[in-house]
Design a protein around this motif. Sequence first.
Motif, short mmCIF file in Angstrom:
data_model
loop_
_atom_site.label_atom_id
_atom_site.label_comp_id
_atom_site.label_asym_id
_atom_site.label_seq_id
_atom_site.Cartn_x
_atom_site.Cartn_y
_atom_site.Cartn_z
N GLN A 219 23.18 27.38 52.21
CA GLN A 219 23.81 27.63 50.63
C GLN A 219 24.68 28.82 51.21
OE1 GLN A 219 22.39 29.42 47.22
NE2 GLN A 219 23.16 27.25 45.59
N THR A 220 25.87 29.17 50.40
CA THR A 220 27.09 30.47 50.33
C THR A 220 27.55 30.42 49.13
OG1 THR A 220 28.96 28.97 51.37
CG2 THR A 220 26.89 30.24 52.96
N ARG A 221 27.69 31.72 49.10
CA ARG A 221 27.75 31.82 47.54
C ARG A 221 29.44 32.93 47.26
NH1 ARG A 221 23.84 32.31 42.81
NH2 ARG A 221 25.94 31.74 41.82
N GLN A 222 30.51 32.89 46.63
CA GLN A 222 31.21 33.33 47.36
C GLN A 222 31.97 34.32 45.34
OE1 GLN A 222 32.06 35.42 49.85
NE2 GLN A 222 30.00 34.53 50.87
N GLY A 223 33.00 35.11 45.11
CA GLY A 223 33.68 34.86 44.68
C GLY A 223 33.10 34.85 42.94
N GLY A 224 34.03 34.79 42.19
CA GLY A 224 32.94 34.26 40.08
C GLY A 224 33.23 35.51 39.66
N GLY A 225 33.44 37.21 40.17
CA GLY A 225 32.94 38.58 39.20
C GLY A 225 34.61 38.23 38.58
N TRP A 226 34.06 38.70 37.38
CA TRP A 226 34.96 38.31 35.73
C TRP A 226 35.66 39.61 35.53
CZ3 TRP A 226 32.36 39.51 31.63
CH2 TRP A 226 31.33 39.08 31.65
N GLN A 227 34.46 40.49 36.08
CA GLN A 227 34.57 42.22 35.26
C GLN A 227 36.19 42.65 35.93
OE1 GLN A 227 30.87 43.20 34.65
NE2 GLN A 227 31.03 43.69 32.40
N THR A 228 36.86 43.46 35.59
CA THR A 228 37.82 44.85 35.21
C THR A 228 37.49 45.60 34.95
OG1 THR A 228 39.35 43.54 33.98
CG2 THR A 228 39.53 42.89 36.09
N ASP A 229 37.46 46.85 35.92
CA ASP A 229 37.91 48.49 35.02
C ASP A 229 38.72 48.85 34.36
OD1 ASP A 229 37.25 51.34 34.76
OD2 ASP A 229 36.56 51.40 36.45
N PRO A 230 39.27 48.65 33.34
CA PRO A 230 40.61 49.68 32.50
C PRO A 230 41.24 50.63 32.92
CG PRO A 230 39.26 49.54 31.28
CD PRO A 230 38.14 48.97 32.81
N LEU A 231 40.71 51.62 33.79
CA LEU A 231 41.06 52.32 34.66
C LEU A 231 42.05 52.47 36.02
CD1 LEU A 231 38.36 55.47 33.76
CD2 LEU A 231 39.56 54.38 32.37
N ASN A 232 41.34 51.71 36.38
CA ASN A 232 42.29 51.29 38.08
C ASN A 232 42.17 50.48 38.28
OD1 ASN A 232 39.48 50.64 38.40
ND2 ASN A 232 38.88 52.20 39.31
N THR B 284 28.10 44.52 35.44
CA THR B 284 27.56 46.09 34.50
C THR B 284 27.48 46.38 33.47
OG1 THR B 284 28.77 47.76 36.72
CG2 THR B 284 29.46 47.79 34.41
N ALA B 285 26.99 46.86 33.25
CA ALA B 285 26.85 46.93 31.16
C ALA B 285 28.15 48.01 31.35
CB ALA B 285 25.22 47.65 31.14
N VAL B 286 27.93 47.21 29.08
CA VAL B 286 28.66 47.83 27.86
C VAL B 286 27.77 48.49 27.21
CG1 VAL B 286 30.48 47.04 26.61
CG2 VAL B 286 30.57 45.18 28.11
N PRO B 287 28.90 50.16 27.39
CA PRO B 287 28.08 50.64 26.40
C PRO B 287 28.30 50.33 24.88
CG PRO B 287 29.60 52.01 27.45
CD PRO B 287 30.02 50.39 27.40
N LEU C 188 36.44 48.62 25.37
CA LEU C 188 36.64 47.55 26.27
C LEU C 188 37.64 46.55 25.25
CD1 LEU C 188 34.03 49.07 28.16
CD2 LEU C 188 35.55 49.77 29.15
N GLY C 189 37.54 45.53 26.44
CA GLY C 189 38.33 44.11 26.23
C GLY C 189 37.40 43.38 26.79
N TRP C 190 37.48 42.35 26.25
CA TRP C 190 36.52 40.68 27.07
C TRP C 190 36.48 41.19 28.32
CZ3 TRP C 190 32.03 38.48 26.96
CH2 TRP C 190 32.43 36.91 27.74
N GLY C 191 35.44 40.89 28.64
CA GLY C 191 35.42 41.25 30.53
C GLY C 191 36.16 42.84 31.22
N GLN C 192 36.32 43.56 30.35
CA GLN C 192 36.10 44.57 31.11
C GLN C 192 35.00 45.55 31.19
OE1 GLN C 192 39.36 46.33 28.64
NE2 GLN C 192 40.77 45.81 30.69
#
Length: 698
Positions: free
Chosen positions: A160-173, A214-217, A230-234
């Motif tokens: 099996q291989t698994r790639q991609g799927g990342g849905w979080q972004t950093d609003p700062l950069n 990653t955590a959302v405070p 932060l917005g949804w997904g950030q």
Amino acid sequence: MFQSAQHLPDADTRLTAERLIQRGVVTLRDIERVAPNLTIQSINGTASTNMYLRGDGFNDFTQSNMAPVVTYFDDVPFAYSTMASGLMFDLADATVTPGPVGTTHGQSTTGGEVRLQTADPTDTWHYGASEDIASYARSRSEAYVSGPIAKNLDFRLAGQTRQGGGWQTDPLNGSHLGDANSWALRGKLRWRPDSRTTIMLGGHFVQDDSEVVTAVPVKRLIGTQPLPSLGWGQAEWSSRPQFADLIGRKRGIKPSEHNQFWGWDLHIDHDFGIAKITSITAFETEREGEYTDQDGTAAAQADTYRTVDANVFTQELRLSSSRPNDRLQWVVGAFYQRSRMNQRFFFDYTDYTPARGYMMATSFGMNQESTSEFGHVSYRLPHHLTLFGGLLHELDDRGITGLQSQIFGRGTTTFHRESTAANQFAGQVGISWQMTPGTLLYYKMSKGFKPGGFTANNTQIQAQLLPFAPETVLTYETGFKSDIIANKLRINAAAFYNDFHNQQILGTILIPNFGPLSQLTNAPKSESWGFEGTIEAHPIKHVFITQNLGWQRGNFQNFPTVNRAATNAYYARTGHWKAINDNFAGVDNGQPKLTLNGQAEWRQSLTNQLGLDFGPDWTYRGSQSITPGGTGFYRLPPYFLLGAHVSLRPTSGHWEATLYASNILNRQYFESSGQATTTYFYIPGAPRFIGGRVSCGF
């Protein structure tokens, strides 16, 4: 499905590989979507998990203690849940067993077990592959080949291989986070030298370099600095070059895994005619490097890097009856486990000023050894009554060694060794009645046992290393299984009551001039009760419905500990740390009271050679408190998720094409929570994913 299991006195949830694929169960955590009263949570968004079954479980960040709910692969218990990461492919079936176990195999536990069976070699040639592509450039690829090598010698190889799927972004950069990057291989070799003997050698290897969620405070506990909006997904995270240099990773490292797992197992079965002997020998390893940002901000207030070097050897030997139609069924056996673990935690508190403002590391070793002997017997009486009972004795010895806490630039504190041993009995007695050919009633009492252990995270004083005591539970369970209308309506249900002594709980300790830290401890007396059930219905032509329902309540009857919420509130008012002690007697245990999951399908033949099925699936989990007595932001909100699929497949079963969607409503929800120094955070769940899957097999 699983028709013979309808005559077994248990509340197990049994799942076919087809059902697992259909519901998108591709990680261990996903199993909570297809079983009642089960919660499986990622630890800080990582590959490590904590399980709660019927409300029994605990939050162990270090994963260095035995869990109340144990994961098995091919009858091998995994001492640490992270070892199961990346192995959920080429499965044959899965079983979730609630309540105390251990009188028929493996280890004694108080909460239950999740058993996963992988596909075996075949004596004829078979091969297949699947490709799954979805939103956020996520892909999952699998393939297998199975067949004979020589006379009575077969093999199976799957990957099996698994790639991609990342849905979080950093609003700062604008940086992207969460992409999977892993691959795994599994091989099996089966030799049948004669009609009574089977020897199976298996092995697997997993390399996982995936990024983590990653955590959302949600609340600042220390200081006055505003939390990020932060917005949804950030999400925000940080990685100081000095910290990356310290841990030996590249600068600019994102929250991610750098894990490697491998192991092997040898199964030997021989049927003597009057009895069957089974030997299971296994060795598992874990090499983990894990970076997380536990304050969920761009500041370096709780950036953490953890390394784990662990190995586990297990040996099980059991002798059992081999004629399933005999009135007397029995099994006796023994189990041995030896584990060795070394961990090191690095913390970057540079921006946590003026209280800390430094980088530090905690390192320790964990040595464990246990042996157990077990036996179980059942006897079928006249009038379709069956009596059954079992007994287990277990001796467990474990110690924490070489623990050091180093503050870089300030000094090192060395702590002396701590050890703990347990010598306990567990068992089960019960009765079942096959009232009609399609209806079974049963009642049983079970005592479960789980050894004690240690908290070894961010250690500051010797008192943090005091061992917590073993946990025991006496469980009363009654249930029924009924095929009310053959091939039309099946209802299985069970009710339970758990009487816990020294239930292991993640509590709080206050370190003077430092702050509150999590510590595994014991609630001297607690209880839980509830029920669970599964309905499988085929009410009209083409329509098939499955519904799982779990409901549980529980409370602490005696649990003195530091009240973390009150202690944090006092610091916020005064700027001084003072332990606010409390007894949580009468307080709810915090576990979700209601869990629901199910699916409905319309199955339609389009031609004599082609079929179509489609329908929705759903999951609901009630609110949950990770902190004892937690309210407000200390309690995770409930959530409901809706999915759907449409599949096209030929009657030959050689291929299948599926379109699917998860979290169709794009609900924002949170799967777990925790505290790290300055903030209380939530770990968000995944947004809507839309994808397609194509598979073939011959």
